[in-house]
Design an enzyme around this catalytic site. Structure first.
Site, PDB file in Angstrom:
ATOM      1  N   HIS A 111      87.046  -2.536  87.763  1.00 26.42           N
ATOM      2  CA  HIS A 111      86.817  -2.587  89.238  1.00 26.42           C
ATOM      3  C   HIS A 111      88.225  -3.290  89.810  1.00 26.42           C
ATOM      4  O   HIS A 111      87.994  -4.147  90.820  1.00 26.42           O
ATOM      5  CB  HIS A 111      85.812  -3.396  89.739  1.00 26.42           C
ATOM      6  CG  HIS A 111      84.590  -2.148  89.512  1.00 26.42           C
ATOM      7  ND1 HIS A 111      84.604  -0.994  89.446  1.00 26.42           N
ATOM      8  CD2 HIS A 111      82.930  -2.547  89.573  1.00 26.42           C
ATOM      9  CE1 HIS A 111      83.498  -0.323  89.397  1.00 26.42           C
ATOM     10  NE2 HIS A 111      82.628  -1.432  89.408  1.00 26.42           N
TER      11      HIS A 111
ATOM     12  N   HIS B  52      81.495   0.855  96.694  1.00 26.19           N
ATOM     13  CA  HIS B  52      80.499   0.359  95.838  1.00 26.19           C
ATOM     14  C   HIS B  52      79.149   0.006  96.343  1.00 26.19           C
ATOM     15  O   HIS B  52      78.608  -1.096  96.302  1.00 26.19           O
ATOM     16  CB  HIS B  52      81.030  -1.082  95.075  1.00 26.19           C
ATOM     17  CG  HIS B  52      80.625  -0.885  93.610  1.00 26.19           C
ATOM     18  ND1 HIS B  52      79.033  -1.050  93.470  1.00 26.19           N
ATOM     19  CD2 HIS B  52      80.978  -0.935  92.358  1.00 26.19           C
ATOM     20  CE1 HIS B  52      78.941  -1.041  92.182  1.00 26.19           C
ATOM     21  NE2 HIS B  52      80.028  -0.997  91.533  1.00 26.19           N
TER      22      HIS B  52
ATOM     23  N   GLU C 165      79.001   6.198  93.061  1.00 19.95           N
ATOM     24  CA  GLU C 165      80.499   5.809  93.423  1.00 19.95           C
ATOM     25  C   GLU C 165      81.289   7.054  93.069  1.00 19.95           C
ATOM     26  O   GLU C 165      81.362   7.417  91.823  1.00 19.95           O
ATOM     27  CB  GLU C 165      81.118   4.668  92.391  1.00 19.95           C
ATOM     28  CG  GLU C 165      80.000   3.437  92.811  1.00 19.95           C
ATOM     29  CD  GLU C 165      80.178   2.515  91.463  1.00 19.95           C
ATOM     30  OE1 GLU C 165      81.037   2.217  90.859  1.00 19.95           O
ATOM     31  OE2 GLU C 165      79.100   2.257  90.923  1.00 19.95           O
TER      32      GLU C 165
END
Ligand code: BGC
Length: 340
Positions: free
Chosen positions: A106, A176, A305
């Site tokens: 991420h 997210h 996501e």
């Protein structure tokens, strides 16, 4: 439509975090923070007209800074994992921040979720933008990013991503949010449908191996609606490795998923122009206090996501995440709410 702005407290270095809340005529609202371009709250009516906040979050900026759960945040420069925190592009090896064992997750140690964005109200939308500088977390080139959050009259949240860089660089942006259509409890009784025939096999570190597995005949088959909890405990190596669902689904088209809850009668449809979607059942969520003193718990929410397939540099045949210098990335994902 009504827009209001307010302070959301301060970060540890004293920087003030701001919130903008956009409310439509039906009373539905979105609240976005300039810290992480984060969707802090998403309130939609249930079947009796009561408003339910359907995403996890915190009450103050300090908690967003403290915890590493990415609740509602914009993820970048590259969402999900890159094996060994490295990739080579145009013959040059780039080392990224390793923040998930030896891997990159991420966007790194301080990804887009832990940055302050410029935020403004623009018509029926909240617009967040920032310049990710050359070398940030190891990525090459300056990248201009803009994320627009639209709330429609009929209770849909539309997130529009735009980006452009001055050098070739990988980009894979997502949001997210952790959805719970009851506003509390686990999501195991929620019903989920995912429009995908295949999903990415994961290794022990949840990294796609490059193999695409058919969902047919496995606990991963959500082509027909199914309770999330129905097969989550099955003895399937892919579930055991990830502690539940934490896999990229290869979407068949723009209709990605439908999530609904019998308890509140809220239904959420997900649409996207991206080829993949991480279905993550909050297996790594640790128990800790969230908004309004409500406990956040393991499997207390579901992330959907939308994304490019993760670990694409190491998986032959996956769509390339490379955005060429001067090229424009444009992508949209819609979360549309209704009741039944
Ligand atoms: C990943 C999980 C990870 C989580 C972090 C998800 O997108 O797939 O493996 O633990 O994000 O909150």
């Amino acid at each position: 439509m009504n827009m209001e702005g307010f302070s959301f407290g301060a970060l540890s270095d004293g920087t003030e975090v701001h919130a903008l809340r956009l409310t439509n005529a039906a009373g539905a609202s979105i609240t976005v923070l300039d810290y992480g371009a984060t969707l802090q709250s998403l309130r939609v009516p249930d079947r009796d007209g009561r408003l339910v906040d359907v995403v996890l979050g915190y009450d103050c900026a300090a908690d967003y800074e403290r915890y590493d759960m990415y609740l509602g945040a914009t993820i970048g420069r590259v969402g999900n994992r890159i094996a060994n925190a490295a990739f080579s592009l145009n013959g040059v090896e780039h080392r990224l921040a390793a923040n998930d064992g030896a891997n990159h997750l991420h966007g790194g140690l301080r990804g887009f979720d832990k940055r302050l964005w410029e935020m403004r109200a623009e018509g029926d939308s909240i617009v967040c933008s920032r310049l990710s500088p050359d070398g940030e977390e190891g990525y090459p080139g300056d990248l201009r990013v803009c994320v627009r959050f639209f709330l429609t009259r009929d209770n849909a949240l539309r997130i529009v991503y735009d980006a452009e860089g001055d050098r070739d660089t990988p980009v894979n942006l997502t949001n997210h949010s952790y959805f719970n259509l009851n506003g509390g409890g686990t999501v195991l009784e929620h019903r989920l449908q995912v429009f995908a025939e295949r999903f990415c096999e994961g290794d022990a570190g949840c990294l796609p191996t490059g193999r695409l597995l058919p969902v047919e005949g496995t606990p991963f088959d959500f082509r027909a609606e199914k309770r999330i909890g129905e097969d989550i405990g099955a003895e399937h190596v892919q579930l055991l490795r990830a502690g539940g669902y934490d896999h990229n689904y290869c979407l068949s088209g723009k209709h990605a998923a439908v999530l609904r809850s019998e308890e509140t009668g809220i239904r959420m449809r997900v649409e996207t122009d991206l080829p993949g979607m991480q279905v993550y059942s909050g297996n790594f969520l640790k128990r800790h206090p969230g908004k309004g003193g409500r406990e956040i718990e393991r499997r207390g929410a579901l992330c959907l996501e939308t994304q490019l397939y993760p670990n694409a540099f190491n998986c032959w045949g996956f769509p390339s995440p490379v955005l060429r210098a001067g090229q424009r990335l444009h992508s949209e994902t819609v979360y549309a709410f209704s009741t039944f």
